[in-house]
Design a protein around this motif. Structure first.
Motif, short mmCIF file in Angstrom:
data_model
loop_
_atom_site.label_atom_id
_atom_site.label_comp_id
_atom_site.label_asym_id
_atom_site.label_seq_id
_atom_site.Cartn_x
_atom_site.Cartn_y
_atom_site.Cartn_z
N PRO A 34 -14.58 -7.56 5.12
CA PRO A 34 -13.06 -7.43 5.18
C PRO A 34 -12.56 -8.14 5.95
O PRO A 34 -13.19 -8.70 7.10
N ILE A 35 -11.11 -8.74 5.58
CA ILE A 35 -10.73 -9.53 6.32
C ILE A 35 -9.65 -9.14 6.20
O ILE A 35 -8.98 -9.02 4.91
N PRO A 36 -8.72 -8.41 7.07
CA PRO A 36 -7.17 -7.85 6.79
C PRO A 36 -6.62 -9.00 6.83
O PRO A 36 -6.97 -10.29 7.43
N TYR A 37 -5.16 -9.15 5.95
CA TYR A 37 -4.14 -9.70 5.76
C TYR A 37 -2.93 -9.40 6.16
O TYR A 37 -2.12 -7.86 5.75
N ASP A 38 -2.52 -10.09 7.57
CA ASP A 38 -0.99 -9.12 7.70
C ASP A 38 0.24 -9.54 6.68
O ASP A 38 0.00 -10.90 6.35
N LEU A 39 0.62 -8.97 6.14
CA LEU A 39 1.50 -8.97 5.25
C LEU A 39 3.20 -9.10 5.41
O LEU A 39 4.20 -9.95 5.57
N GLY A 40 2.68 -9.46 7.17
CA GLY A 40 4.35 -9.75 7.80
C GLY A 40 5.26 -8.38 7.52
O GLY A 40 4.90 -7.60 8.03
N ASP A 41 6.62 -9.18 7.51
CA ASP A 41 7.36 -8.30 7.64
C ASP A 41 7.54 -7.14 6.48
O ASP A 41 8.20 -6.64 6.24
N ASN A 42 6.70 -8.09 5.25
CA ASN A 42 6.92 -7.14 4.09
C ASN A 42 5.79 -6.22 4.11
O ASN A 42 5.90 -5.15 3.29
N ALA A 43 5.15 -5.69 5.02
CA ALA A 43 4.23 -4.98 5.75
C ALA A 43 5.08 -3.42 5.27
O ALA A 43 4.41 -1.98 5.66
N TYR A 44 6.29 -3.76 5.99
CA TYR A 44 7.30 -2.10 6.25
C TYR A 44 7.52 -1.69 5.52
O TYR A 44 9.22 -2.05 4.26
N THR A 45 7.32 -0.69 4.00
CA THR A 45 7.22 -0.36 3.10
C THR A 45 8.59 0.29 2.36
O THR A 45 8.84 0.03 1.62
N CYS A 46 9.46 0.57 3.38
CA CYS A 46 10.54 1.56 3.26
C CYS A 46 11.66 0.45 2.88
O CYS A 46 12.21 0.93 2.69
N ASN A 47 11.14 -1.25 3.54
CA ASN A 47 12.39 -2.22 3.46
C ASN A 47 12.06 -2.09 2.06
O ASN A 47 13.66 -2.90 1.50
N PHE A 48 11.16 -2.27 0.92
CA PHE A 48 11.24 -2.89 0.16
C PHE A 48 10.84 -1.33 -0.86
O PHE A 48 10.66 -1.46 -1.99
N LEU A 49 11.72 -0.14 -1.03
CA LEU A 49 12.04 1.05 -1.62
C LEU A 49 12.90 0.44 -3.12
O LEU A 49 13.47 0.36 -2.32
N ASP A 50 12.78 0.22 -3.76
CA ASP A 50 13.86 0.01 -5.28
C ASP A 50 14.56 0.79 -5.22
O ASP A 50 15.51 1.15 -6.17
N ASN A 51 14.28 2.55 -5.18
CA ASN A 51 15.11 3.56 -5.46
C ASN A 51 15.60 4.97 -4.98
O ASN A 51 15.84 5.97 -4.73
N SER A 52 15.12 4.15 -2.92
CA SER A 52 15.27 5.25 -2.43
C SER A 52 15.12 4.86 -1.05
O SER A 52 15.31 3.03 -0.91
N TYR A 53 15.08 5.51 0.07
CA TYR A 53 15.01 4.55 1.36
C TYR A 53 14.14 6.41 2.12
O TYR A 53 14.14 7.20 2.29
#
Length: 173
Positions: free
Chosen positions: A85-104
């Protein structure tokens, strides 16, 4: 009524070819989402281009009320037949709530969420490797929400590919 909308959306996604075949995670907990589409990939292994964003669209139902969510990615490389296993840092993209298309956030239990994950394919992923990646979404307490597993292959950046395919013509006259 809500279930009718979800079923209609899933059928529409299937008819339009907007579904990528993903598997249940084997190393991490989490249910499969209602639908997953990795841009440009219907059947894995998905070709992800180095130095570009992979775009992963996930539709899932919130299993409980949540104030925040985070997306985690782990690549599994096979070394001597064993998955490493190699964890991959998604950076700011890891904050799921910031990328919801229909909600918050916060979200309520039973809410259907449309989420777009952008994962930049760093040069540290060498061209030609074929890891399997698990993407999982967890809540503010680390509780599993959804998890998908998909094999990928890293391809060369398009600019590099175009440059290597250019043929020079030399005039010897």
């Amino acid at each position: 009524m809500l279930h009718t909308i979800v079923i209609f959306g899933a059928v529409l996604a299937l008819v339009s070819g907007q579904t990528t075949q993903v598997s249940q995670c084997t190393k991490n907990p989490g249910e499969l989402p209602l639908n997953t589409y990795i841009a440009g990939c219907g059947t894995p292994p998905c070709q992800l281009t180095q130095l570009e964003d992979a775009i992963i669209n996930i539709i899932f139902e919130a299993p409980r009320a949540m104030s925040s969510m985070k997306t985690l990615a782990t690549a599994y490389l096979s070394l001597i037949g064993l998955p490493v296993p190699i964890p991959y840092d998604l950076g700011d993209n890891a904050y799921t709530c910031n990328f919801l298309d229909n909600s918050y956030c916060p979200v309520v239990e039973g809410e259907i969420l449309v989420y777009t994950l952008y994962m930049y394919i760093e040069s540290t992923f060498p061209v030609g490797i074929s890891p399997t990646i698990e993407f999982r979404i967890v809540d503010q307490d680390g509780g599993a929400i959804v998890c998908i597993r998909v094999p990928i292959t890293i391809t060369a950046p398009k600019a590099l590919t175009a440059r290597n395919s250019t043929v020079k013509v030399v005039d010897t006259a």
